[in-house]
Design a protein around this motif. Structure first.
Motif, PDB file in Angstrom:
ATOM      1  N   LYS A 169       0.874  -1.312   0.002  1.00 48.62           N
ATOM      2  CA  LYS A 169      -0.145   0.184  -0.242  1.00 48.62           C
ATOM      3  C   LYS A 169       0.755   1.324  -0.005  1.00 48.62           C
ATOM      4  N   ILE A 170       1.973   1.373   0.696  1.00 45.21           N
ATOM      5  CA  ILE A 170       2.760   2.372   0.668  1.00 45.21           C
ATOM      6  C   ILE A 170       3.358   2.424  -0.803  1.00 45.21           C
ATOM      7  N   TRP A 171       3.684   1.575  -1.733  1.00 45.94           N
ATOM      8  CA  TRP A 171       4.054   1.618  -2.924  1.00 45.94           C
ATOM      9  C   TRP A 171       2.878   2.230  -3.582  1.00 45.94           C
ATOM     10  N   LYS A 172       1.473   1.788  -3.451  1.00 49.51           N
ATOM     11  CA  LYS A 172       0.400   2.505  -4.092  1.00 49.51           C
ATOM     12  C   LYS A 172       0.396   3.781  -3.928  1.00 49.51           C
ATOM     13  N   TYR A 173       0.479   4.361  -2.694  1.00 54.41           N
ATOM     14  CA  TYR A 173       0.173   5.821  -2.378  1.00 54.41           C
ATOM     15  C   TYR A 173       1.570   6.549  -2.871  1.00 54.41           C
ATOM     16  N   MET A 174       2.669   6.194  -2.767  1.00 54.57           N
ATOM     17  CA  MET A 174       3.988   6.896  -3.087  1.00 54.57           C
ATOM     18  C   MET A 174       4.105   6.885  -4.808  1.00 54.57           C
ATOM     19  N   ARG A 175       3.329   6.045  -5.554  1.00 55.05           N
ATOM     20  CA  ARG A 175       3.637   6.079  -6.779  1.00 55.05           C
ATOM     21  C   ARG A 175       2.023   6.271  -7.540  1.00 55.05           C
ATOM     22  N   ASN A 176       1.265   6.819  -6.660  1.00 55.45           N
ATOM     23  CA  ASN A 176      -0.089   7.080  -7.200  1.00 55.45           C
ATOM     24  C   ASN A 176      -0.617   5.997  -8.292  1.00 55.45           C
ATOM     25  N   VAL A 177      -0.922   4.937  -7.575  1.00 54.95           N
ATOM     26  CA  VAL A 177      -1.423   3.834  -8.341  1.00 54.95           C
ATOM     27  C   VAL A 177      -2.893   3.749  -8.260  1.00 54.95           C
ATOM     28  N   PRO A 178      -3.549   3.900  -9.166  1.00 57.83           N
ATOM     29  CA  PRO A 178      -5.171   3.754  -8.964  1.00 57.83           C
ATOM     30  C   PRO A 178      -5.786   2.485  -8.723  1.00 57.83           C
ATOM     31  N   VAL A 179      -5.333   1.711  -7.581  1.00 54.75           N
ATOM     32  CA  VAL A 179      -5.762   0.244  -7.638  1.00 54.75           C
ATOM     33  C   VAL A 179      -6.387   0.213  -6.076  1.00 54.75           C
ATOM     34  N   SER A 180      -7.206  -0.849  -5.845  1.00 51.87           N
ATOM     35  CA  SER A 180      -8.191  -1.028  -4.526  1.00 51.87           C
ATOM     36  C   SER A 180      -7.141  -1.506  -3.534  1.00 51.87           C
ATOM     37  N   SER A 181      -7.055  -0.545  -2.432  1.00 51.62           N
ATOM     38  CA  SER A 181      -6.247  -1.189  -1.228  1.00 51.62           C
ATOM     39  C   SER A 181      -6.724  -2.320  -0.731  1.00 51.62           C
ATOM     40  N   CYS A 182      -8.322  -2.711  -0.642  1.00 48.83           N
ATOM     41  CA  CYS A 182      -8.689  -4.017  -0.212  1.00 48.83           C
ATOM     42  C   CYS A 182      -8.258  -5.122  -1.139  1.00 48.83           C
ATOM     43  N   TYR A 183      -8.112  -4.805  -2.518  1.00 50.80           N
ATOM     44  CA  TYR A 183      -7.523  -5.831  -3.511  1.00 50.80           C
ATOM     45  C   TYR A 183      -6.200  -6.068  -3.137  1.00 50.80           C
ATOM     46  N   LEU A 184      -5.416  -5.217  -2.880  1.00 47.48           N
ATOM     47  CA  LEU A 184      -3.828  -5.478  -2.641  1.00 47.48           C
ATOM     48  C   LEU A 184      -3.692  -6.222  -1.187  1.00 47.48           C
ATOM     49  N   GLU A 185      -4.584  -5.910  -0.310  1.00 46.70           N
ATOM     50  CA  GLU A 185      -4.567  -6.518   0.921  1.00 46.70           C
ATOM     51  C   GLU A 185      -4.959  -8.129   0.711  1.00 46.70           C
ATOM     52  N   MET A 186      -6.080  -8.284  -0.085  1.00 48.90           N
ATOM     53  CA  MET A 186      -6.314  -9.848  -0.049  1.00 48.90           C
ATOM     54  C   MET A 186      -5.344 -10.393  -1.166  1.00 48.90           C
ATOM     55  N   ARG A 187      -5.003  -9.815  -2.047  1.00 48.94           N
ATOM     56  CA  ARG A 187      -3.909 -10.430  -2.822  1.00 48.94           C
ATOM     57  C   ARG A 187      -2.671 -10.950  -2.219  1.00 48.94           C
ATOM     58  N   THR A 188      -2.125  -9.821  -1.352  1.00 48.97           N
ATOM     59  CA  THR A 188      -0.997 -10.415  -0.417  1.00 48.97           C
ATOM     60  C   THR A 188      -1.074 -11.365   0.570  1.00 48.97           C
ATOM     61  N   ALA A 189      -2.318 -11.175   1.153  1.00 41.27           N
ATOM     62  CA  ALA A 189      -2.749 -12.524   2.208  1.00 41.27           C
ATOM     63  C   ALA A 189      -2.886 -13.627   1.508  1.00 41.27           C
ATOM     64  N   LYS A 190      -3.517 -13.639   0.337  1.00 42.79           N
ATOM     65  CA  LYS A 190      -3.746 -15.048  -0.643  1.00 42.79           C
ATOM     66  C   LYS A 190      -2.183 -15.517  -1.184  1.00 42.79           C
ATOM     67  N   HIS A 191      -1.295 -14.501  -1.270  1.00 45.26           N
ATOM     68  CA  HIS A 191       0.174 -14.781  -1.755  1.00 45.26           C
ATOM     69  C   HIS A 191       0.763 -15.678  -0.518  1.00 45.26           C
ATOM     70  N   LEU A 192       0.784 -14.799   0.565  1.00 47.33           N
ATOM     71  CA  LEU A 192       1.480 -15.674   1.681  1.00 47.33           C
ATOM     72  C   LEU A 192       0.674 -16.722   2.323  1.00 47.33           C
ATOM     73  N   ASP A 193      -0.439 -17.011   2.184  1.00 50.33           N
ATOM     74  CA  ASP A 193      -1.387 -18.257   2.680  1.00 50.33           C
ATOM     75  C   ASP A 193      -0.787 -19.488   2.148  1.00 50.33           C
ATOM     76  N   GLY A 194      -0.200 -19.124   0.646  1.00 47.44           N
ATOM     77  CA  GLY A 194       0.385 -20.260  -0.035  1.00 47.44           C
ATOM     78  C   GLY A 194       1.849 -20.641   0.358  1.00 47.44           C
ATOM     79  N   GLU A 195       2.278 -19.690   1.456  1.00 47.64           N
ATOM     80  CA  GLU A 195       3.834 -19.970   1.362  1.00 47.64           C
ATOM     81  C   GLU A 195       4.301 -20.401   2.787  1.00 47.64           C
ATOM     82  N   ASP A 196       5.396 -21.334   2.898  1.00 46.56           N
ATOM     83  CA  ASP A 196       5.689 -21.902   4.054  1.00 46.56           C
ATOM     84  C   ASP A 196       6.527 -20.889   5.063  1.00 46.56           C
TER      85      ASP A 196
END
Length: 274
Positions: free
Chosen positions: A166-193
């Motif tokens: 999200k820091i990247w999103k705001y610092m680079r003014n990226v027009p993407v949903s914060s909720c989307y970023l959060e859930m994508r991040t959690a989904k990624h780590l959910d599959g990692e050991d």
């Protein structure tokens, strides 16, 4: 001794981590908003949601978000609901700028911004305005629990990584949903050991890039798909910036693996516009 890339990243995260007191002003408006909506539209409940509640907010950028579960019959169009809430709050706060930013009604008070997401109850979840069009079903309490469970699995890394994205999103003014970023991040780590800060930062960004910021299924299996952007033009803009971000995150990771922290930090500074 030269600073390590991980230390630099930790310092950046700490810099943009809000303190609880910074949101006290926004939370103080809650009682007045809740009372107004209940009196004029009827409320089942109103509770805090979003990144502040989840512990993934970004200092000076994240607002206080509340979901307002309305009584009455759900209208055919979410615009009817959004306009009613906006008009009701505007009458109560005539000097405050209040705008609709789907799925929320945003109250821009002089001391804080408060986002109110109007909703209608749906089983264990809620119907809210889809950022793109129509209605979408959401389960914020279940989503919060999902992120919290993944966070516990990795000793707090899921929320830390979500905040960094999200820091990247705001610092680079990226027009993407914060909720989307959060859930994508959690989904990624959910599959990692295991969790590796620079590797997982890169992989999270790369996975979103590889799917073209496509909508994602609700990882809890309950709600509607999570959309990434509010329009095709925003999606094209976000993808262009994501393409650059993936390249920089990969270079930072590779330099870190080679123990070249100076060059890794240079790439991180470019990534986060520091």
């Amino acid at each position: 001794m030269a600073q390590s890339a991980i230390t630099w990243l930790n310092d950046l995260t700490a810099l943009y981590t809000p303190t609880t007191s910074e949101f006290d002003a926004a939370r103080r408006h809650r009682a007045t908003i809740e009372s107004r909506l209940d009196a004029f539209l009827g409320l089942h409940e109103m509770f805090e949601i979003g990144s502040l509640r989840h512990g993934t907010g970004v200092w000076s950028y994240s607002d206080a978000d509340f979901l307002a579960s309305l009584k009455g019959i759900q209208p055919g169009s979410p615009w009817t609901m959004l306009n009613k809430v906006k008009d009701t709050l505007q009458e109560r706060f005539p000097t405050t700028t209040i705008v609709i930013r789907r799925p929320a009604v945003v109250c821009r008070f002089s001391d804080a911004h408060v986002e109110v997401v109007p909703a209608y109850p749906a089983d264990a979840g809620y119907w809210i305005a889809d950022p793109s069009d129509g209605w979408m079903k959401t389960y914020p309490k279940h989503h919060n629990q999902y992120v919290t469970d993944v966070n516990k699995k990795h000793d707090g890394a899921a929320k830390r990584l979500a905040r960094r994205v999200k820091i990247w999103k705001y610092m680079r003014n990226v027009p993407v949903s914060s909720c989307y970023l959060e859930m994508r991040t959690a989904k990624h780590l959910d599959g990692e050991d295991t969790y590796l800060p620079l590797t997982d930062l890169y992989l999270t960004l790369k996975k979103m890039h590889d799917v073209g910021l496509a909508s994602m299924n609700d990882p809890t299996g309950l709600g509607s798909r999570f959309g990434s952007c509010s329009s095709d033009s925003n999606r094209r803009d976000a993808l262009s910036k994501l393409d650059t971000a993936v390249s920089r995150a990969q270079k930072a990771k590779d330099f870190y693996v080679k123990d070249d922290h100076e060059k890794a930090i240079t790439q991180l500074k470019l990534l986060f516009n520091q």
